[in-house]
Design an enzyme around this catalytic site. Structure first.
Site, PDB file in Angstrom:
ATOM      1  N   CYS A   4      27.438  68.318  47.386  1.00  0.00           N
ATOM      2  CA  CYS A   4      27.981  67.245  48.219  1.00  0.00           C
ATOM      3  C   CYS A   4      29.504  67.220  48.105  1.00  0.00           C
ATOM      4  O   CYS A   4      30.053  67.072  47.015  1.00  0.00           O
ATOM      5  CB  CYS A   4      27.386  65.903  47.800  1.00  0.00           C
ATOM      6  SG  CYS A   4      28.200  64.505  48.595  1.00  0.00           S
ATOM      7  N   ASP A  30      41.916  59.988  54.099  1.00  0.00           N
ATOM      8  CA  ASP A  30      41.157  60.846  55.008  1.00  0.00           C
ATOM      9  C   ASP A  30      42.025  62.053  55.368  1.00  0.00           C
ATOM     10  O   ASP A  30      43.222  61.927  55.609  1.00  0.00           O
ATOM     11  CB  ASP A  30      40.758  60.073  56.268  1.00  0.00           C
ATOM     12  CG  ASP A  30      39.682  60.795  57.061  1.00  0.00           C
ATOM     13  OD1 ASP A  30      38.554  60.284  57.126  1.00  0.00           O
ATOM     14  OD2 ASP A  30      39.971  61.881  57.620  1.00  0.00           O
ATOM     15  N   GLY A  92      28.023  59.462  64.534  1.00  0.00           N
ATOM     16  CA  GLY A  92      29.245  60.171  64.175  1.00  0.00           C
ATOM     17  C   GLY A  92      29.385  60.503  62.706  1.00  0.00           C
ATOM     18  O   GLY A  92      30.445  60.969  62.276  1.00  0.00           O
ATOM     19  N   HIS A  99      30.223  56.457  53.082  1.00  0.00           N
ATOM     20  CA  HIS A  99      31.658  56.187  52.951  1.00  0.00           C
ATOM     21  C   HIS A  99      32.051  55.102  53.925  1.00  0.00           C
ATOM     22  O   HIS A  99      31.427  54.924  54.977  1.00  0.00           O
ATOM     23  CB  HIS A  99      32.486  57.451  53.157  1.00  0.00           C
ATOM     24  CG  HIS A  99      32.130  58.216  54.395  1.00  0.00           C
ATOM     25  ND1 HIS A  99      31.042  59.066  54.448  1.00  0.00           N
ATOM     26  CD2 HIS A  99      32.696  58.252  55.623  1.00  0.00           C
ATOM     27  CE1 HIS A  99      30.969  59.607  55.660  1.00  0.00           C
ATOM     28  NE2 HIS A  99      31.955  59.117  56.393  1.00  0.00           N
TER      29      HIS A  99
HETATM   30  P1  AMP Z   1      32.272  60.492  59.162  1.00  0.00           P
HETATM   31  O1  AMP Z   1      32.503  61.340  60.388  1.00  0.00           O
HETATM   32  O2  AMP Z   1      32.130  59.026  59.443  1.00  0.00           O
HETATM   33  O3  AMP Z   1      31.138  61.041  58.334  1.00  0.00           O
HETATM   34  O4  AMP Z   1      33.601  60.607  58.309  1.00  0.00           O
HETATM   35  C1  AMP Z   1      33.883  61.702  57.509  1.00  0.00           C
HETATM   36  C2  AMP Z   1      35.355  61.709  57.289  1.00  0.00           C
HETATM   37  O5  AMP Z   1      35.640  62.562  56.201  1.00  0.00           O
HETATM   38  C3  AMP Z   1      36.182  62.217  58.486  1.00  0.00           C
HETATM   39  O6  AMP Z   1      37.064  61.196  58.928  1.00  0.00           O
HETATM   40  C4  AMP Z   1      36.901  63.430  57.917  1.00  0.00           C
HETATM   41  O7  AMP Z   1      38.222  63.555  58.412  1.00  0.00           O
HETATM   42  C5  AMP Z   1      36.883  63.154  56.423  1.00  0.00           C
HETATM   43  N1  AMP Z   1      36.957  64.315  55.563  1.00  0.00           N
HETATM   44  C6  AMP Z   1      36.212  65.452  55.647  1.00  0.00           C
HETATM   45  N2  AMP Z   1      36.530  66.290  54.638  1.00  0.00           N
HETATM   46  C7  AMP Z   1      37.497  65.675  53.908  1.00  0.00           C
HETATM   47  C8  AMP Z   1      38.240  66.025  52.743  1.00  0.00           C
HETATM   48  N3  AMP Z   1      38.060  67.207  52.110  1.00  0.00           N
HETATM   49  N4  AMP Z   1      39.163  65.161  52.286  1.00  0.00           N
HETATM   50  C9  AMP Z   1      39.358  63.977  52.911  1.00  0.00           C
HETATM   51  N5  AMP Z   1      38.675  63.576  53.995  1.00  0.00           N
HETATM   52  C10 AMP Z   1      37.763  64.411  54.499  1.00  0.00           C
END
Ligand code: AMP
Length: 113
Positions: A4, A30, A92, A99
């Site tokens: 994960c 993010d 989404g 989170h």
């Molecule tokens: P969701 O689409 O609601 O599942 O949000 C996932 C979020 O995680 C998105 O806004 C991505 O930009 C963010 N994300 C994905 N990988 C990383 C990472 N390695 N570091 C920080 N944020 C991330």
């Protein structure tokens, strides 16, 4: 959870820009921000999605909201902020470790897409 992304970020195995941490919660920037403030608030405990919240883990979620309220005060988000949790692919959700997006710093449209 062995594979994960957010478990690894919370454990410090994958780098992130840390905003806050305690024994229960980890907060980081993010990687693709959609607002001047766009932080992700996650539990260290692996919970895949919002519909897995029940009486066994809801204290963690309550603590997450305490942390969000504390951060909002510390960051001076007096003009308002938004907290978003996407649950499931159609909503989404792209990372399956629950989170809470903390968004602020610009006018936010409503209803969201
Ligand atoms: P969701 O689409 O609601 O599942 O949000 C996932 C979020 O995680 C998105 O806004 C991505 O930009 C963010 N994300 C994905 N990988 C990383 C990472 N390695 N570091 C920080 N944020 C991330």
């Amino acid at each position: 959870m062995n594979d994960c992304l957010f478990c690894k970020i919370a454990a410090g195995e994958i780098p992130s820009k840390k905003i806050y941490e305690d024994d229960t919660v980890y907060v980081f920037e993010d990687i693709a921000p959609t607002a001047p403030v766009h932080y992700l608030v996650i539990p260290r405990q692996h919970i895949s999605k919002l519909d897995e919240i029940d009486e066994s883990n809801s204290a963690v979620i309550a603590h997450i909201y305490e942390v969000i309220a504390m951060l909002a005060k510390q960051l001076g988000l007096d003009d308002g902020f938004r907290v978003v949790t996407n649950c499931g692919e159609q909503a989404g959700q792209s990372v399956f470790h629950i989170h809470f997006h903390l968004l602020a710093g610009r006018p936010l449209q409503w209803p969201a897409g």
